[in-house]
Design an enzyme around this catalytic site. Structure first.
Site, PDB file in Angstrom:
ATOM      1  N   ARG A  79       0.851  -1.197   0.000  1.00 56.31           N
ATOM      2  CA  ARG A  79       0.000   0.000   0.000  1.00 56.31           C
ATOM      3  C   ARG A  79       0.884   1.244   0.000  1.00 56.31           C
ATOM      4  O   ARG A  79       1.731   1.403   0.878  1.00 56.31           O
ATOM      5  CB  ARG A  79      -0.904  -0.010   1.247  1.00 56.31           C
ATOM      6  CG  ARG A  79      -1.677   1.273   1.397  1.00 56.31           C
ATOM      7  CD  ARG A  79      -2.571   1.301   2.648  1.00 56.31           C
ATOM      8  NE  ARG A  79      -3.192   2.614   2.713  1.00 56.31           N
ATOM      9  CZ  ARG A  79      -3.238   3.400   3.779  1.00 56.31           C
ATOM     10  NH1 ARG A  79      -2.721   2.998   4.929  1.00 56.31           N
ATOM     11  NH2 ARG A  79      -3.796   4.581   3.718  1.00 56.31           N
ATOM     12  N   HIS A 125      -3.026  11.034   1.110  1.00 60.59           N
ATOM     13  CA  HIS A 125      -2.498  10.811   2.457  1.00 60.59           C
ATOM     14  C   HIS A 125      -1.983  12.165   2.981  1.00 60.59           C
ATOM     15  O   HIS A 125      -0.793  12.357   3.181  1.00 60.59           O
ATOM     16  CB  HIS A 125      -1.398   9.747   2.432  1.00 60.59           C
ATOM     17  CG  HIS A 125      -1.154   9.067   3.743  1.00 60.59           C
ATOM     18  ND1 HIS A 125      -1.274   7.713   3.932  1.00 60.59           N
ATOM     19  CD2 HIS A 125      -0.790   9.561   4.956  1.00 60.59           C
ATOM     20  CE1 HIS A 125      -0.979   7.397   5.190  1.00 60.59           C
ATOM     21  NE2 HIS A 125      -0.677   8.515   5.826  1.00 60.59           N
ATOM     22  N   GLU A 172      -7.331   8.394   6.613  1.00 65.01           N
ATOM     23  CA  GLU A 172      -7.636   9.033   7.895  1.00 65.01           C
ATOM     24  C   GLU A 172      -8.125  10.471   7.764  1.00 65.01           C
ATOM     25  O   GLU A 172      -7.450  11.413   8.205  1.00 65.01           O
ATOM     26  CB  GLU A 172      -6.406   8.979   8.814  1.00 65.01           C
ATOM     27  CG  GLU A 172      -5.911   7.569   9.053  1.00 65.01           C
ATOM     28  CD  GLU A 172      -4.802   7.467  10.098  1.00 65.01           C
ATOM     29  OE1 GLU A 172      -4.351   8.518  10.576  1.00 65.01           O
ATOM     30  OE2 GLU A 172      -4.410   6.359  10.431  1.00 65.01           O
ATOM     31  N   ASN A 314      -7.314   1.613   9.941  1.00 67.07           N
ATOM     32  CA  ASN A 314      -6.001   1.873  10.522  1.00 67.07           C
ATOM     33  C   ASN A 314      -6.181   1.792  12.027  1.00 67.07           C
ATOM     34  O   ASN A 314      -6.940   2.559  12.608  1.00 67.07           O
ATOM     35  CB  ASN A 314      -5.501   3.278  10.149  1.00 67.07           C
ATOM     36  CG  ASN A 314      -5.171   3.388   8.665  1.00 67.07           C
ATOM     37  OD1 ASN A 314      -5.290   2.426   7.917  1.00 67.07           O
ATOM     38  ND2 ASN A 314      -4.748   4.564   8.247  1.00 67.07           N
ATOM     39  N   TYR A 316      -4.175   1.269  15.849  1.00 70.59           N
ATOM     40  CA  TYR A 316      -2.931   1.197  16.624  1.00 70.59           C
ATOM     41  C   TYR A 316      -3.145   0.883  18.096  1.00 70.59           C
ATOM     42  O   TYR A 316      -2.369   0.159  18.695  1.00 70.59           O
ATOM     43  CB  TYR A 316      -2.163   2.523  16.508  1.00 70.59           C
ATOM     44  CG  TYR A 316      -1.593   2.728  15.116  1.00 70.59           C
ATOM     45  CD1 TYR A 316      -0.343   2.213  14.789  1.00 70.59           C
ATOM     46  CD2 TYR A 316      -2.306   3.403  14.132  1.00 70.59           C
ATOM     47  CE1 TYR A 316       0.184   2.369  13.510  1.00 70.59           C
ATOM     48  CE2 TYR A 316      -1.791   3.560  12.855  1.00 70.59           C
ATOM     49  CZ  TYR A 316      -0.550   3.037  12.548  1.00 70.59           C
ATOM     50  OH  TYR A 316      -0.035   3.175  11.297  1.00 70.59           O
ATOM     51  N   GLU A 384      -3.494  -0.299   8.147  1.00 67.99           N
ATOM     52  CA  GLU A 384      -2.309   0.076   8.939  1.00 67.99           C
ATOM     53  C   GLU A 384      -2.414  -0.553  10.309  1.00 67.99           C
ATOM     54  O   GLU A 384      -3.481  -0.525  10.935  1.00 67.99           O
ATOM     55  CB  GLU A 384      -2.205   1.598   9.158  1.00 67.99           C
ATOM     56  CG  GLU A 384      -1.709   2.365   7.971  1.00 67.99           C
ATOM     57  CD  GLU A 384      -1.584   3.867   8.243  1.00 67.99           C
ATOM     58  OE1 GLU A 384      -1.318   4.265   9.400  1.00 67.99           O
ATOM     59  OE2 GLU A 384      -1.762   4.635   7.285  1.00 67.99           O
TER      60      GLU A 384
END
Ligand code: BGC
Length: 486
Positions: A79, A125, A172, A314, A316, A384
């Site tokens: 990606r 992005h 995002e 995404n 985390y 991600e």
């Protein structure tokens, strides 16, 4: 049917992810125009720890070597993002297309395909062409920017869509809207609460920008559906971030509500219109009133034509939510919630990583996946997931390449994916962030998210252990060929 230990499907796609400004460098080469990040990184006093993407990882000149690494790691997919200002240096729908930029991304795509690696392309992005920001305020002009984004998307579909079958419109949008226009921590750095920002209005701008991003996404997808899908036969989606939230006080129903509200303010803001063609979550309307722009009947009809194929996630970390007391301030973007890393009993949400905001919380990742799949019903690709190891930013190469924390993080998060599949979620792929240590935006070159160590002086790359192990971590969790029920 749920089984005792669900496996990843045989055709599970996986690889690594990057973004143009974080790795490319070559900012003045190949006819590229400036983006808002070029400007932001060169502000004085610095707002990016004196770092900028002028050279970054020099991927612009070293992509062949980087793709050799992908091959060595066994990745089936990669990606990356296209820099809008390499394709249309001034950004607008009447501005010239830069053939050198097209050539550069053609080379990337062809070079990946020659290695048997599937390209996954993000159109945006965070690197808006500076010229659009100067011309009409960029993301602040909802009507103009969506037309320019649609045109840029068209150029990409036309020029790359014969070989690219996996598209992500935006990365995002929450970060773009909130960090760019509420806190001012990211480009273009607008805020009325940040001492370093001279312009901006935190009470209104993030909500306007949010609508501009949603409509830009919708235009690109509607265009793809109408003019490209039947010949190019690709898939298109969006990558949304957002932590999972648990109540700070498990006994307090107001904290339970606060957790849900915090996620609605982050994810529902974009996912309601994008995946359900519905208005923003009710709790947002309630708190923000007419500061939250309306969708017109025309907007809704466009949203309805913009059905996309997958939810790019995404993810985390996770946090605890404590309900705010009293009215939310006008500058609040979180839903009147305090975010905490420990619950009422003092239990941490997860194990510390190398970054203050990131703790490893795989059990909550499972809950997050399951919640998102239930709410929006689209196949999920994790676009991600990753972390820096504790202390990694201070390590020399020889130490940094040994990264047991990251290996454990990958293992635990892949286990969580299996468990969410067991819960009934459809999860089709995984991209580790990131292929290389790279420019971590306003944190500069400090935090190292890469599976490959980058020496920022010599630009030498060295694989970390995790890079070489991810293939086996995934293979161990794969079952027989999927039976088509997904
Ligand atoms: C972004 C990446 C970033 C990563 C780690 C995501 O918010 O998409 O560009 O490097 O998180 O902070």
């Amino acid at each position: 049917m749920a089984s005792a230990s669900a496996l990843l499907p045989r055709d599970f796609e996986w690889g690594f992810a990057t973004a143009a400004y974080q790795i490319e460098g070559g900012v003045n080469e190949g006819g590229r125009g400036k983006s808002i990040w070029d400007t932001f990184c060169h502000l004085e006093p610095s707002r990016t720890k004196n770092a900028n993407g002028d050279v970054a990882c020099d991927h612009y000149h070293r992509f062949e070597q980087d793709f050799d690494l992908l091959g060595q790691y066994g990745a089936g997919a990669y990606r990356f993002s296209i820099a809008w200002s390499r394709i249309i240096p001034l950004g607008g729908r009447n501005d010239p297309v830069n053939e050198e930029g097209i050539r550069f991304y053609n080379q990337l795509i062809d070079s990946l395909l020659a290695r048997g690696i599937t390209p996954w392309v993000t159109l945006y992005h965070w690197d808006l062409p500076q010229a659009l920001h100067d011309r009409y305020g960029g993301w602040l002009d909802v009507d103009e920017v969506q037309k320019d984004f649609e045109h840029y998307a068209r150029v990409c579909f036309e020029r790359f869509g014969d070989r690219v079958c996996n598209w992500i419109t935006l990365n995002e949008p929450w970060i773009q809207a909130v960090y760019g226009y509420a806190t001012g921590g990211n480009a273009p750095g607008r805020s009325s609460t940040n001492k370093q920002s001279t312009d901006g209005d935190t009470t209104t701008e993030p909500w306007i920008v949010g609508k501009a991003l949603i409509m830009s996404h919708a235009r690109a997808v509607a265009l793809y559906n109408k003019e490209f899908r039947h010949t190019q036969r690709g898939v298109i989606g969006v990558s949304l971030n957002g932590d999972y939230f648990e109540p700070w006080d498990a006994e307090d129903p107001q904290d339970a509500e606060a957790s849900e509200r915090r996620m609605e303010f982050h994810i529902g803001w974009f996912a309601n219109p994008i995946f359900l063609a519905k208005d923003y979550p009710t709790c947002m309307r309630k708190q923000l009133g007419d500061r939250l722009p309306e969708f017109t009947p025309d907007d809704f009809s466009l949203l309805a034509q913009a059905e996309c194929d997958f939810y790019g996630m995404n993810y985390y970390t996770a946090q605890f939510a404590k309900h705010g007391t009293g009215e939310a301030p006008l500058t609040d973007v979180l839903g009147n919630v305090e975010e905490l890393q420990h619950d009422k009993q003092g239990t941490p949400v997860g194990k510390e990583s190398g970054l203050h905001w990131l703790r490893s919380c795989p059990d909550l990742f499972r809950k997050h996946l399951t919640r998102i799949y239930k709410l929006y019903g689209k196949p999920i690709y994790i676009t991600e997931n990753g972390c820096p190891c504790p202390g990694e930013d201070k390590m020399v190469k020889e130490e940094a390449v040994n990264d047991p924390y990251r290996i454990q993080y990958f293992q635990d998060h892949l286990d969580a994916i299996c468990k969410s599949i067991e819960d009934g979620s459809v999860i089709k792929g995984y991209f580790a962030w990131s292929l290389l240590d790279n420019l971590e935006w306003s944190d500069g070159f400090g935090p190292r998210f890469g599976v490959t160590y980058t020496d920022y002086v010599t630009l030498e790359r060295t694989p970390k252990k995790s890079a070489l192990l991810l293939k086996d971590i995934i293979a161990k969790r794969q079952g027989p060929l999927s039976n088509g029920t997904h």
